[in-house]
Design a protein around this motif. Structure first.
Motif, PDB file in Angstrom:
ATOM      1  N   PHE A 322       0.979  -1.588   0.135  1.00 56.41           N
ATOM      2  CA  PHE A 322       0.048  -0.378  -0.154  1.00 56.41           C
ATOM      3  C   PHE A 322       1.022   1.283   0.151  1.00 56.41           C
ATOM      4  O   PHE A 322       1.905   1.207   0.866  1.00 56.41           O
ATOM      5  N   LEU A 497      -3.409  -0.924  -8.623  1.00 56.92           N
ATOM      6  CA  LEU A 497      -4.196  -0.300  -8.458  1.00 56.92           C
ATOM      7  C   LEU A 497      -3.909   1.415  -8.243  1.00 56.92           C
ATOM      8  O   LEU A 497      -3.766   1.337  -6.829  1.00 56.92           O
ATOM      9  N   ALA A 500      -6.589   5.621  -5.616  1.00 58.23           N
ATOM     10  CA  ALA A 500      -7.668   4.739  -5.143  1.00 58.23           C
ATOM     11  C   ALA A 500      -8.248   4.937  -4.470  1.00 58.23           C
ATOM     12  O   ALA A 500      -7.753   5.443  -1.988  1.00 58.23           O
ATOM     13  N   LEU A 523     -13.417  -3.296  -7.037  1.00 55.33           N
ATOM     14  CA  LEU A 523     -12.089  -3.178  -6.556  1.00 55.33           C
ATOM     15  C   LEU A 523     -11.498  -4.476  -5.931  1.00 55.33           C
ATOM     16  O   LEU A 523     -10.784  -4.510  -6.337  1.00 55.33           O
ATOM     17  N   VAL A 527      -8.202  -6.138  -7.362  1.00 51.71           N
ATOM     18  CA  VAL A 527      -7.674  -6.876  -6.660  1.00 51.71           C
ATOM     19  C   VAL A 527      -6.820  -8.692  -7.666  1.00 51.71           C
ATOM     20  O   VAL A 527      -6.627  -8.789  -7.415  1.00 51.71           O
ATOM     21  N   VAL A 536      -1.183  -1.192  -4.364  1.00 52.31           N
ATOM     22  CA  VAL A 536      -2.639  -0.622  -4.211  1.00 52.31           C
ATOM     23  C   VAL A 536      -2.016   1.573  -4.228  1.00 52.31           C
ATOM     24  O   VAL A 536      -1.417   1.011  -2.890  1.00 52.31           O
TER      25      VAL A 536
END
Length: 689
Positions: A322, A497, A500, A523, A527, A536
């Motif tokens: 992340f 991704l 977000a 979403l 994933v 992400v």
């Protein structure tokens, strides 16, 4: 292949699907659980065991490529006679066959796009609408037609469905009605009318219904969560009260409600068919346990009674990453660096994807990858076999195949032909030239693979024509840039991704609880595209130096397990407290802007604005010169949207220029003096005019 061999290698749930040879059967298949394997083995087992006749099977799916994959797998399993088609292809085949027999004359011609007829309808009504507006009106008409809403009922129905028409609903009504009138007068049909007329022919002409139902007795429908009311009407008409139907789908992957698709046909299947066998596929063979765990947690807070938890079957992999960035340019640059590290570590570029919520977000990544020298392709821009260089190559290869001798070797012959249209030993730097080269290289690689299997030039051309018909493109070496919607059904080793944030995922105009839940499922789809590596990311501000007021998507709350990893960026300013994302409004009409290009301009693409056209032309001419000198594509210097924004805002200082998205510190240092000089010259011309 004996019937028992068809069942070999299936897991217990897949085998249960394959052995349920007669309907009704409902297969709830989670992402990566092998649903295509299960249903193709089911069909092959039913045919080879004698339970059904191959000619009586109709397998229906939603894309030409998916239908082609079904046919290819069924041939390999010893069931080549099975028909696997899209809804539209199956209906059009029937409509074309029966029209001259029961209606008389030639069947109507099919239109690929509604836009030309809508342009005529708009002119007929005395309206002057932009093409972008008419494209949005076409989408509204498609939604109305698949949900069986007539023009006179559109305004009320769209209000109840919480839709936001691109123009006043009353104007959509008039355009919709005029479009249908013109279409009928010109003896034309669109994709929705194909389904309507096929169902009507069967309903109104008993002999048509009898012949079709005698032909097809055994139905399989893939991606059943995406069926819309019009497709369901046609399916019911085909069935004619019978129940030999197997449906396959995943309610957690319903992401097309805005087009009229609904999962209720899938979730209510046991109600419609009380004797149906319901089988769940939950063993995920695609993704690592770490990716599967995140996917399950994304859905844990979903408001759905049909949630399925996947069970990973692959070995462990890295934990999802992340990443938080100060701004969008920093996010794009960070992703480009991460892609380069993966490529250096052995991950092929064609096995990497960057996924985003709206297509406009691709611009930043196209620019970042262009600057980094990373080849990429934008999915949905154009189909592989419709690209000019591919069409030219196929024509030349087809001609060569007709005159090829027995001693002509496949791979050298193909390389020689492709060299004549632009294939070089080494790839060019980037941009359109690199995209063309990658297309030709994909054809050359396919030729080498087929040559190793003993194919000749005629066989290679036949394979290209088959693939073109099924839209089965050979793999192109480059990172895929795609929207989350366009990524459905695909998978990669590594997925990024991006973007977000609240306001983008969920999108700002998702207002109702159902719309918010569909964004969550989007979403989830993103994933579950990743096999091993998943990142992400989000940016706290849109532009460099902008106020960092965005917050990560609410769907990520509690999922990171720790504070988001701080990614390196060009800004050293202290982090501000995260606040709710502040919508960007059009400076002309005050409408909330969603598309990145419109946010960059600060206005809707369709809103009028005054700017110095001569300045814009000067900027473009300057950019062309700089790009040629640097031997880079023009967009690497500045994109068209950035130049448009500069022309509109006419910056007078470095700070003014830096406030424009797409003009960061690096580009300010490289090009700032030249750009500001052009702006000053334009201002001087205006004063002296």
């Amino acid at each position: 292949m004996e019937p028992a061999d068809v069942l070999a290698g299936l897991d217990p749930e897949q085998r249960e699907v394959a052995e349920a040879v007669r309907g009704p059967v409902c297969v709830l298949a989670g992402a990566g659980t092998g649903k295509t394997r299960a249903i193709t083995h089911r069909i092959a087992h039913a045919v080879r065991s004698g339970a059904v006749d191959a000619q009586g099977v109709l397998a229906v799916t939603f894309t030409t490529r998916a239908a082609g994959e079904l046919r290819q797998r069924l041939r390999a399993l010893g069931a080549p006679g099975v028909q696997a088609r899209t809804f539209h292809a199956a209906a059009l085949r029937q409509l074309t066959y029966f029209w001259p027999r029961v209606i008389g004359g030639d069947p109507p011609a099919v239109i690929e796009s509604k836009l030309p007829l809508l342009i005529s309808a708009s002119r007929h009504l005395g309206r002057d609408l932009e093409r972008s507006e008419l494209r949005d009106v076409a989408s509204e008409i498609e939604w109305a037609k698949v949900t069986q809403i007539s023009p006179e009922d559109y305004a009320e129905a769209s209000r109840k469905a919480h839709r936001t028409p691109p123009i006043p609903a009353e104007d959509v009504v008039r355009l919709y009605d005029a479009y249908e009138t013109i279409r009928r007068e010109r003896h034309l049909i669109d994709f929705e009318t194909i389904l309507e007329l096929t169902a009507a022919l069967m309903t109104e002409h008993r002999e048509v219904a009898t012949q079709i139902r005698q032909q097809y007795r055994y139905f399989v429908v893939d991606e059943y969560q995406d069926v819309n009311p019009l497709q369901k009407l046609l399916l019911d008409t085909w069935l004619g009260g019978r129940d030999d139907l197997c449906v396959v789908g995943d309610p957690n992957q319903t992401i097309y409600s805005f087009t009229g698709a609904t999962p209720r046909y899938l979730t209510n299947f046991p109600v419609e068919y009380p004797d149906a066998a319901v089988i769940r596929l939950v063993r995920d063979y695609r993704s690592t346990p770490q990716v599967v765990s995140l996917a399950n947690r994304v859905l844990a807070a979903a408001r759905t009674p049909h949630r399925m938890s996947l069970i990973a079957q692959r070995p462990d992999g890295p934990e999802p990453v992340f990443a938080e960035y100060d701004d969008e340019p920093a996010e794009a640059a960070g992703v480009a660096r991460a892609v380069r590290r993966l490529a250096d570590g052995g991950v092929p570029l064609r096995e990497i994807a960057v996924l985003f919520r709206v297509n406009a977000q691709s611009e930043a990544y196209e620019q970042a990858f262009g600057e980094a020298g990373i080849p990429y392709l934008v999915r949905g821009a154009d189909r592989f076999f419709e690209r000019p260089e591919v069409r030219q190559a196929v024509v030349l290869l087809r001609g060569a195949a007709r005159s090829a001798g027995a001693d002509d070797e496949l791979a050298p012959t193909v390389h020689h032909i492709l060299a004549g249209v632009g294939l070089t030993p080494e790839p060019p730097g980037g941009g359109k030239a690199r995209e063309k080269w990658e297309s030709l290289k994909a054809l050359a690689d396919l030729a080498e693979d087929m040559a190793a299997e003993g194919a000749d030039l005629a066989g290679f051309v036949a394979e290209l024509e088959r693939r073109a018909g099924e839209q089965h493109a050979p793999p192109v070496e480059g990172v895929t840039l795609a929207s989350l919607h366009a990524a459905k059904g695909l998978e990669w080793d590594a997925v990024f991704l991006v973007g977000a944030t609240d306001g983008m995922l969920p999108i700002v105009y998702a207002e109702t609880p159902d719309q918010i839940e569909e964004e969550r499922r989007l979403l989830y789809v993103g994933v579950t595209r990743a096999r091993v590596h998943l990142t992400v990311s989000w940016a706290l501000a849109r532009a460099q130096g902008g106020r960092r007021s965005r917050r990560p998507s609410r769907f990520l709350d509690g999922l990171t397990g720790r504070p988001a990893a701080r990614a390196r960026s060009s800004s050293s300013a202290p982090r501000e407290r995260r606040q709710a994302a502040v919508p960007v409004s059009c400076r002309v009409c005050a409408k909330t802007l969603v598309a990145a290009a419109e946010q960059k301009l600060g206005r809707c693409a369709t809103c009028p604005v005054d700017y110095d056209e001569a300045l814009l032309e000067s900027l473009k001419a300057w950019r062309t010169t700089v790009a040629k000198e640097a031997k880079v594509p023009a967009y690497v210097v500045f994109t068209d949207v950035t130049l448009q924004a500069i022309a509109e805002k006419a910056p007078a200082s470095e700070q003014d220029l830096l406030s424009i998205t797409g003009v960061g510190r690096v580009k300010l240092e490289r090009y700032g003096d030249a750009v500001l000089g052009l702006c000053r010259d334009a201002a001087d011309r205006t004063e002296n005019a």
